[in-house]
Structure formats: C-alpha cells, structure tokens
Design a protein around this motif. Structure first.
Motif, PDB file in Angstrom:
ATOM      1  N   ILE A  76       0.840  -1.217   0.000  1.00 50.98           N
ATOM      2  CA  ILE A  76       0.000   0.000   0.000  1.00 50.98           C
ATOM      3  C   ILE A  76       0.869   1.259   0.000  1.00 50.98           C
ATOM      4  O   ILE A  76       0.582   2.218  -0.712  1.00 50.98           O
ATOM      5  N   ALA A  77       1.939   1.243   0.772  1.00 52.88           N
ATOM      6  CA  ALA A  77       2.844   2.416   0.825  1.00 52.88           C
ATOM      7  C   ALA A  77       4.174   1.960   1.409  1.00 52.88           C
ATOM      8  O   ALA A  77       4.216   0.992   2.180  1.00 52.88           O
ATOM      9  N   PRO A  78       5.266   2.671   1.062  1.00 53.90           N
ATOM     10  CA  PRO A  78       6.592   2.236   1.545  1.00 53.90           C
ATOM     11  C   PRO A  78       6.745   2.321   3.058  1.00 53.90           C
ATOM     12  O   PRO A  78       7.599   1.633   3.624  1.00 53.90           O
ATOM     13  N   ASN A  79       5.935   3.169   3.720  1.00 54.85           N
ATOM     14  CA  ASN A  79       6.101   3.306   5.182  1.00 54.85           C
ATOM     15  C   ASN A  79       5.136   2.450   5.996  1.00 54.85           C
ATOM     16  O   ASN A  79       4.984   2.667   7.202  1.00 54.85           O
ATOM     17  N   VAL A  80       4.500   1.462   5.342  1.00 55.07           N
ATOM     18  CA  VAL A  80       3.663   0.528   6.110  1.00 55.07           C
ATOM     19  C   VAL A  80       4.564  -0.426   6.891  1.00 55.07           C
ATOM     20  O   VAL A  80       5.530  -0.977   6.343  1.00 55.07           O
ATOM     21  N   ALA A  81       4.244  -0.592   8.173  1.00 56.63           N
ATOM     22  CA  ALA A  81       4.842  -1.670   8.973  1.00 56.63           C
ATOM     23  C   ALA A  81       3.729  -2.694   9.168  1.00 56.63           C
ATOM     24  O   ALA A  81       2.619  -2.333   9.571  1.00 56.63           O
ATOM     25  N   VAL A  82       4.025  -3.938   8.857  1.00 54.02           N
ATOM     26  CA  VAL A  82       2.993  -4.973   8.954  1.00 54.02           C
ATOM     27  C   VAL A  82       2.921  -5.475  10.391  1.00 54.02           C
ATOM     28  O   VAL A  82       3.939  -5.834  10.990  1.00 54.02           O
ATOM     29  N   LYS A  83       1.694  -5.477  10.913  1.00 52.84           N
ATOM     30  CA  LYS A  83       1.496  -5.912  12.304  1.00 52.84           C
ATOM     31  C   LYS A  83       0.976  -7.347  12.299  1.00 52.84           C
ATOM     32  O   LYS A  83      -0.023  -7.650  11.629  1.00 52.84           O
ATOM     33  N   VAL A  84       1.670  -8.217  13.044  1.00 53.65           N
ATOM     34  CA  VAL A  84       1.240  -9.619  13.133  1.00 53.65           C
ATOM     35  C   VAL A  84       1.087  -9.975  14.610  1.00 53.65           C
ATOM     36  O   VAL A  84       1.785  -9.434  15.469  1.00 53.65           O
ATOM     37  N   PRO A  85       0.166 -10.914  14.917  1.00 58.60           N
ATOM     38  CA  PRO A  85      -0.019 -11.300  16.315  1.00 58.60           C
ATOM     39  C   PRO A  85       1.109 -12.201  16.812  1.00 58.60           C
ATOM     40  O   PRO A  85       1.735 -12.906  16.014  1.00 58.60           O
ATOM     41  N   LEU A  86       1.314 -12.178  18.122  1.00 59.89           N
ATOM     42  CA  LEU A  86       2.383 -13.004  18.686  1.00 59.89           C
ATOM     43  C   LEU A  86       1.893 -14.443  18.870  1.00 59.89           C
ATOM     44  O   LEU A  86       1.499 -14.853  19.970  1.00 59.89           O
ATOM     45  N   THR A  87       1.868 -15.148  17.725  1.00 59.28           N
ATOM     46  CA  THR A  87       1.503 -16.572  17.693  1.00 59.28           C
ATOM     47  C   THR A  87       2.631 -17.281  16.937  1.00 59.28           C
ATOM     48  O   THR A  87       3.498 -16.614  16.340  1.00 59.28           O
ATOM     49  N   GLU A 100      12.217 -10.216   3.601  1.00 63.69           N
ATOM     50  CA  GLU A 100      11.922  -9.479   2.359  1.00 63.69           C
ATOM     51  C   GLU A 100      12.168  -7.982   2.526  1.00 63.69           C
ATOM     52  O   GLU A 100      11.886  -7.199   1.619  1.00 63.69           O
ATOM     53  N   GLY A 101      12.599  -7.563   3.726  1.00 62.57           N
ATOM     54  CA  GLY A 101      12.884  -6.147   3.960  1.00 62.57           C
ATOM     55  C   GLY A 101      11.698  -5.358   4.489  1.00 62.57           C
ATOM     56  O   GLY A 101      11.732  -4.122   4.539  1.00 62.57           O
ATOM     57  N   THR A 102      10.651  -6.067   4.907  1.00 65.92           N
ATOM     58  CA  THR A 102       9.467  -5.392   5.462  1.00 65.92           C
ATOM     59  C   THR A 102       9.628  -5.213   6.964  1.00 65.92           C
ATOM     60  O   THR A 102      10.074  -6.135   7.658  1.00 65.92           O
ATOM     61  N   LYS A 103       9.231  -4.027   7.465  1.00 64.55           N
ATOM     62  CA  LYS A 103       9.241  -3.806   8.915  1.00 64.55           C
ATOM     63  C   LYS A 103       8.026  -4.485   9.514  1.00 64.55           C
ATOM     64  O   LYS A 103       6.906  -4.288   9.034  1.00 64.55           O
ATOM     65  N   VAL A 104       8.248  -5.274  10.551  1.00 68.81           N
ATOM     66  CA  VAL A 104       7.140  -5.998  11.182  1.00 68.81           C
ATOM     67  C   VAL A 104       6.997  -5.541  12.638  1.00 68.81           C
ATOM     68  O   VAL A 104       7.980  -5.438  13.369  1.00 68.81           O
ATOM     69  N   ASN A 105       5.742  -5.282  13.012  1.00 68.55           N
ATOM     70  CA  ASN A 105       5.391  -4.950  14.388  1.00 68.55           C
ATOM     71  C   ASN A 105       4.660  -6.159  14.969  1.00 68.55           C
ATOM     72  O   ASN A 105       3.579  -6.511  14.502  1.00 68.55           O
ATOM     73  N   VAL A 106       5.272  -6.811  15.946  1.00 67.00           N
ATOM     74  CA  VAL A 106       4.634  -7.973  16.566  1.00 67.00           C
ATOM     75  C   VAL A 106       3.786  -7.487  17.739  1.00 67.00           C
ATOM     76  O   VAL A 106       4.292  -6.848  18.672  1.00 67.00           O
ATOM     77  N   THR A 107       2.483  -7.779  17.636  1.00 70.66           N
ATOM     78  CA  THR A 107       1.521  -7.195  18.570  1.00 70.66           C
ATOM     79  C   THR A 107       0.958  -8.247  19.526  1.00 70.66           C
ATOM     80  O   THR A 107       1.221  -9.444  19.375  1.00 70.66           O
ATOM     81  N   LEU A 108       0.198  -7.757  20.513  1.00 68.13           N
ATOM     82  CA  LEU A 108      -0.424  -8.631  21.517  1.00 68.13           C
ATOM     83  C   LEU A 108       0.646  -9.409  22.295  1.00 68.13           C
ATOM     84  O   LEU A 108       0.538 -10.615  22.504  1.00 68.13           O
TER      85      LEU A 108
END
Ligand code: E4P
Length: 217
Positions: A76-87, A100-108
């Motif tokens: 969607i945009a270069p500054n998106v950080a993908v948020k995934v649950p802590l599973t 792949e060079g994507t910033k990931v935010n691990v949530t919960l």
C-alpha cells in the motif's frame, strides 16, 4: 522517545502531525472498524500524512494467508509496517516478511519471553500491552522493564513500542525505563502537553501584557 498515535482517525492524525512531534501511527482491526472505512483507503491516507511507520494489522491466523495479507499491506505504501499477532504463525510470518525487507510490528505481547521470541524472529517493533496487563492486576510496566533489559543484554535492534497506554504516567514510567516508542490514543498524547500551572501562568502573563497596551508585531 518516539511518539506514535494509536488511531485510524485521519483528522486526529493530521492535527497531531502538524505539531511536528508525531513519529508514526499504529492501527489495529478494532480501530479500522471504528473508522468505518476500507482498510486500504485509510492506511494509504495515513501513510501520505506521516513519513513515519504506519502499522497495519493482518487478520488471517494461518501462516500462508497471513503472509499474503502482509505482502499486500506492505504494497500500500513504503512506510507501512505490517502488524502480526504473537503466535507461532505470526512469528513465522514475521521472519519471512523481515527477510523481504518489510518492517514488522509484533503485537499482543504479554510476556518477556514472547518479546524475546519476536526479537529472534526479526521484528522491527515489539508491542507489549501495558494497560491490558494492568487491567487484570498484573504489572504492565514490569514487562517493559524486562523487555528493555533483555534486548539490551543481547543487542537486539527490535524497538520496544509500548502499547495499550492509558495515561501520561505510563509514558513517564516507560521513558524512564528507556523504551524506544510509546503509541498513545490521541487524547493521551494531547494530555502530555497540558499542565494547570502552564494555563494559569499564561493567563496571568497575558493579562499583564494587555495592561501595557503594546503589541509585539
Ligand atoms: C497497539 O498497537 C494497540 O493497537 C493498542 O495500543 C491497544 O490498546 P488498548 O488496549 O487500549 O485497546
């Protein structure tokens, strides 16, 4: 300490970005639902307002679909950080997206050992939820202290993004512990600016100034 705002309300984000003090935005499925808008539209609009990381969360729970959702959100945009649950699936996807060079935010995140796993999975951000722990009589800020210490011990580059922040005292405590980021609801972020003595002092200065009949410009 960096400040993110935890909302999908574009008018609030725009106003806070104008202060020059906003470093990023976090959203979650509940906040997107509250906005009443299509996820891709609202994330694209937020990403155009702020150059900082904008967290957009996956909603699948299986690894393959979660990975495809993450790749879509990232597009969607270069500054998106993908948020995934802590599973287990979430951390496997974190590892794949990070490669792949994507910033990931691990949530919960609710335990320091979960936070340790997220760092090993290559998360750019870990989101420990302090308010939800406090709500069940557990010490949310102890989780921040433990996570900061563990990351320092091993030199993990993962940033501690303090989430589920309910009031300015959470921000103060997290800043004293050296947490990298706090994500705050707009009202809590605005509360950081305010002090009754600032208001009272300003009122008195302006009243005295008016008596002089001067104007600076
Ligand atoms: C963070 O990324 C979360 O969206 C958020 O901080 C959750 O806060 P809550 O516990 O107030 O819903």
């Amino acid at each position: 300490m960096k400040f993110f705002v935890d909302t999908a309300d574009v008018s609030d984000i725009r106003a806070l970005a104008e202060t020059g003090l906003l470093d990023g935005v976090t959203t979650n499925p509940s906040l997107i639902a509250k906005s009443g808008r299509r996820l891709a539209d609202v994330i694209a609009e937020i990403c155009a307002i702020t150059p900082g990381p904008v967290s957009a969360e996956v909603t699948a729970t299986d690894r393959e679909t979660m990975l495809r959702e993450g790749q879509y959100l990232r597009s969607i945009a270069p500054n998106v950080a993908v948020k995934v649950p802590l599973t287990e699936a979430g951390l496997a996807v974190c590892r794949a997206l990070a490669a792949e060079g994507t910033k990931v935010n691990v949530t919960l995140c609710f335990s320091a050992t979960q936070a340790l796993l997220a760092a090993k999975a290559g998360a750019a951000f870990i989101s420990p939820f302090v308010g939800r722990l406090d709500d069940i009589s557990q010490d949310g800020m102890a989780l921040i202290a433990d996570t900061v210490q563990i990351y320092r011990n091993y030199g993990f580059p993962t940033e501690v993004l303090v989430a589920s922040v309910r009031h300015p005292m959470h921000v103060l405590a997290a800043a004293k512990l050296g947490a990298h980021i706090a994500t705050l609801p707009p009202a809590t972020l605005r509360a950081l600016f305010r002090h009754p003595l600032t208001d009272r002092g300003l009122e008195a200065f302006l009243a005295d100034w008016a008596k002089t009949g001067q104007s600076i410009l």
